[in-house]
Design a protein around this motif. Sequence first.
Motif, mmCIF file in Angstrom:
data_model
loop_
_atom_site.group_PDB
_atom_site.id
_atom_site.type_symbol
_atom_site.label_atom_id
_atom_site.label_comp_id
_atom_site.label_asym_id
_atom_site.label_seq_id
_atom_site.Cartn_x
_atom_site.Cartn_y
_atom_site.Cartn_z
ATOM 1 N N ARG A 233 -4.584 4.192 2.521
ATOM 2 C CA ARG A 233 -4.610 4.533 3.971
ATOM 3 C C ARG A 233 -3.246 4.920 4.734
ATOM 4 N NH1 ARG A 233 -8.261 1.320 6.898
ATOM 5 N NH2 ARG A 233 -9.726 2.832 6.464
ATOM 6 N N ALA A 234 -2.419 3.866 4.798
ATOM 7 C CA ALA A 234 -0.620 4.438 4.867
ATOM 8 C C ALA A 234 -0.041 3.831 3.791
ATOM 9 C CB ALA A 234 -1.217 3.146 6.521
ATOM 10 N N ARG A 235 1.691 4.560 4.279
ATOM 11 C CA ARG A 235 2.873 3.318 3.579
ATOM 12 C C ARG A 235 2.491 1.624 4.011
ATOM 13 N NH1 ARG A 235 8.209 3.764 4.438
ATOM 14 N NH2 ARG A 235 9.411 3.117 2.717
ATOM 15 N N ALA A 236 2.119 0.934 3.737
ATOM 16 C CA ALA A 236 3.022 -0.318 4.627
ATOM 17 C C ALA A 236 2.819 -1.530 3.686
ATOM 18 C CB ALA A 236 1.765 -1.235 5.612
ATOM 19 N N SER A 237 4.035 -2.114 3.415
ATOM 20 C CA SER A 237 3.542 -3.505 2.589
ATOM 21 C C SER A 237 4.430 -5.020 4.029
ATOM 22 C CB SER A 237 5.638 -4.116 1.611
ATOM 23 O OG SER A 237 5.039 -2.464 1.311
ATOM 24 N N GLU A 238 3.327 -5.642 3.839
ATOM 25 C CA GLU A 238 3.135 -6.471 4.444
ATOM 26 C C GLU A 238 2.723 -8.255 3.717
ATOM 27 O OE1 GLU A 238 0.814 -7.406 8.907
ATOM 28 O OE2 GLU A 238 -0.682 -7.925 7.212
ATOM 29 N N ILE A 239 3.220 -9.077 4.105
ATOM 30 C CA ILE A 239 2.956 -9.980 3.894
ATOM 31 C C ILE A 239 2.702 -11.430 4.995
ATOM 32 C CG2 ILE A 239 3.548 -12.662 3.009
ATOM 33 C CD1 ILE A 239 6.459 -11.449 1.781
ATOM 34 N N ALA A 240 1.134 -11.521 5.225
ATOM 35 C CA ALA A 240 0.556 -12.343 6.270
ATOM 36 C C ALA A 240 0.150 -13.553 5.899
ATOM 37 C CB ALA A 240 -0.190 -11.899 6.699
ATOM 38 N N VAL A 241 0.811 -14.534 6.800
ATOM 39 C CA VAL A 241 0.776 -15.577 6.206
ATOM 40 C C VAL A 241 -0.268 -16.393 7.998
ATOM 41 C CG1 VAL A 241 1.256 -18.281 6.559
ATOM 42 C CG2 VAL A 241 2.837 -16.846 6.094
ATOM 43 N N VAL A 242 -1.451 -16.320 7.279
ATOM 44 C CA VAL A 242 -2.440 -16.621 8.102
ATOM 45 C C VAL A 242 -2.693 -18.490 8.876
ATOM 46 C CG1 VAL A 242 -5.170 -15.701 9.318
ATOM 47 C CG2 VAL A 242 -4.018 -14.733 7.818
ATOM 48 N N PHE A 243 -2.790 -18.751 9.667
ATOM 49 C CA PHE A 243 -2.805 -20.195 9.987
ATOM 50 C C PHE A 243 -4.051 -21.007 10.411
ATOM 51 C CE2 PHE A 243 1.882 -18.989 10.431
ATOM 52 C CZ PHE A 243 2.486 -20.474 10.201
ATOM 53 N N ALA B 24 0.830 -1.013 -0.128
ATOM 54 C CA ALA B 24 -0.114 0.485 -0.052
ATOM 55 C C ALA B 24 0.383 1.291 -0.077
ATOM 56 C CB ALA B 24 -0.493 -0.010 1.237
ATOM 57 N N GLU B 25 0.107 2.120 -0.849
ATOM 58 C CA GLU B 25 0.972 3.322 -0.968
ATOM 59 C C GLU B 25 -0.050 4.311 -0.689
ATOM 60 O OE1 GLU B 25 4.167 3.475 -4.028
ATOM 61 O OE2 GLU B 25 2.736 2.370 -5.003
ATOM 62 N N THR B 26 0.965 5.848 0.141
ATOM 63 C CA THR B 26 0.013 6.598 0.218
ATOM 64 C C THR B 26 -0.001 7.999 -0.856
ATOM 65 O OG1 THR B 26 1.573 8.167 1.041
ATOM 66 C CG2 THR B 26 -0.014 6.579 2.812
ATOM 67 N N VAL B 27 0.725 7.609 -1.793
ATOM 68 C CA VAL B 27 1.029 8.917 -2.568
ATOM 69 C C VAL B 27 0.400 8.431 -3.792
ATOM 70 C CG1 VAL B 27 3.706 9.635 -2.057
ATOM 71 C CG2 VAL B 27 3.294 7.674 -3.472
ATOM 72 N N GLY B 28 0.444 9.495 -4.773
ATOM 73 C CA GLY B 28 -0.887 9.231 -6.027
ATOM 74 C C GLY B 28 0.578 8.487 -7.192
ATOM 75 N N SER C 94 3.042 -12.296 11.139
ATOM 76 C CA SER C 94 3.044 -10.798 9.431
ATOM 77 C C SER C 94 4.469 -10.326 9.292
ATOM 78 C CB SER C 94 3.035 -9.793 10.538
ATOM 79 O OG SER C 94 2.932 -8.884 9.790
ATOM 80 N N ILE C 95 5.397 -10.847 8.025
ATOM 81 C CA ILE C 95 6.583 -10.233 7.790
ATOM 82 C C ILE C 95 6.242 -8.586 7.250
ATOM 83 C CG2 ILE C 95 8.330 -10.822 5.651
ATOM 84 C CD1 ILE C 95 5.951 -13.633 6.296
ATOM 85 N N ARG C 96 7.046 -7.321 7.400
ATOM 86 C CA ARG C 96 6.573 -5.823 7.461
ATOM 87 C C ARG C 96 7.986 -6.111 6.480
ATOM 88 N NH1 ARG C 96 6.126 -6.803 12.816
ATOM 89 N NH2 ARG C 96 8.158 -5.415 12.526
ATOM 90 N N LEU C 97 8.029 -5.479 5.298
ATOM 91 C CA LEU C 97 8.859 -5.486 4.536
ATOM 92 C C LEU C 97 8.980 -3.643 4.420
ATOM 93 C CD1 LEU C 97 7.558 -7.095 1.093
ATOM 94 C CD2 LEU C 97 9.097 -8.105 3.387
ATOM 95 N N GLN C 98 8.148 -3.047 5.300
ATOM 96 C CA GLN C 98 7.764 -0.967 5.122
ATOM 97 C C GLN C 98 6.957 -0.623 5.921
ATOM 98 O OE1 GLN C 98 8.822 0.397 0.684
ATOM 99 N NE2 GLN C 98 6.407 0.382 0.716
ATOM 100 N N PRO C 99 7.321 -0.073 6.522
ATOM 101 C CA PRO C 99 8.180 0.273 7.221
ATOM 102 C C PRO C 99 8.276 -0.230 8.147
ATOM 103 C CG PRO C 99 6.601 1.875 7.944
ATOM 104 C CD PRO C 99 5.767 0.466 7.013
#
Length: 485
Positions: A335-345, A216-220, A365-370
């Motif tokens: 909504r926010a700048r965020a990159s995440e991989i979520a493995v839901v068991f 997800a990015e907050t910029v256009g 949850s693997i957070r790539l940024q921030p």
Amino acid sequence: MVSRVIPVEPFDLVIFGGTGDLARRKILPGLFRRYCSGQMPSDARIIGAARTDMDDAGFRDMVAAAIREFGGGRSCDDGTLDGFLERVGYVAVDAKGEGGWKELASRMRDEVPVRAFYFSVGPSLFGDLAERLHSFGLASEQSRIVVEKPFGHDLETAKALNATLAKHFDEEQIYRIDHYLGKETVQNLMAVRFGNMLFEPLWNAQYVDHIQITVAETVGVGGRGGYYDKSGAMRDMVQNHLMQLLCLIAMEPPARFEPNAVRDEKLKVIRALDPVLPHHIVRGQYAKQGDEPDYRTDVENPRSSTESFVAMKCHVSNWRWANTPFYIRTGKKLRARASEIAVVFKDAPHSIFGEEAGRHSNVLSIRLQPNEGMTLGVTIKEPGPGGMRLMDVPLDMSFAEEFGPEAEEVPDAYERLIMDVIRGNQTLFMRGDEVEAAWAWTDPIIEGWQKRGDFPKPYDVGSAGPEDSLMLMHRDGRKWREIKD
């Protein structure tokens, strides 16, 4: 803990497009940080090359300004910057003509073991640059080229681009860079999967309910409107960045951690992806809100049907992931700048605590940024009297907290990948057949919505995307994880 920095071999690195935005923001500051860390040998040389008429001194002034602005706080006043600039030069070249190439050839040193060429230019120039490198004798069997995305606009152009590069360079000499693969957390994902017996036995359809990948990015679109309106989120993000993340999550353990073994397994994942059904795709376009312009204003195209958001439900048809959905989404002005991989068991098959305890799932949850790091959610008893009430708490491994000031020294993606080019390590770079397979899966999706005349759904700036993307999950009794910094 003291990190070990291993110097690379002496090298000549030519950056075509050396005066461009990517060079100023990422490539040159990244090289400076590697110089500060002691990884760059004293006889390394960096040569900027572009159409701009400029001499060495002018280019060094530009590099110094870029480092002060984008260097990440590295000291520039103790002589370190001057030492780095001594290794920097510039040659004005014409990518489509003859100008400057003889001078560039005269700058290259025969005794240096590594010669690399970074194509920080548009793909339309890749063929011209490759041809001139050979015709002017700059390239050898030991030379390496680095090419930036986009790797084509569709399967046909990707094949043509690969064929053009293959006329002059072997596959082992071509480094297709995807900076997401250089992130520390992405590489840690492989360490967590294949270095811990705790996770690998659970990494399959029997124990994993679903996987979410969010960028997800907050910029256009900013100043990229002309390019972006011809590409959209699908071509700009899904076909490369998100596809690579999906591959690393879903792939089988390679026989060994080496370039072709890893890339063979990634290719198998792409080829196992099912075609995506139309009702499993949601496209969106950010709408005007207050003083914020809408997407069509930003790209100066009042009738644009290009998506700035896409969400999809995908399936990998193999034994490991049968019937396990992969939900992916990416978008701009969210909504926010965020990159995440979520493995839901999956939930426990039977709760001994009764319905009032609620549903509790373990999530990795693997957070790539921030704030790069990993969090594993576990279920515990809520402290205090009053019966067995359950709650979820995180077992958190934040790089910044775990490694303290040393976390700031972790190389960024471009730093790591450029040094891998110098080492000749292609593990974190895309192979030509990977690129083509990704387009072979992506093209029918794009062609499908073009034939149906689908238009992207509007969504509010600062939201989580179109309402239809929420329904994509709700129909399956699931929900997206909250987008937050």
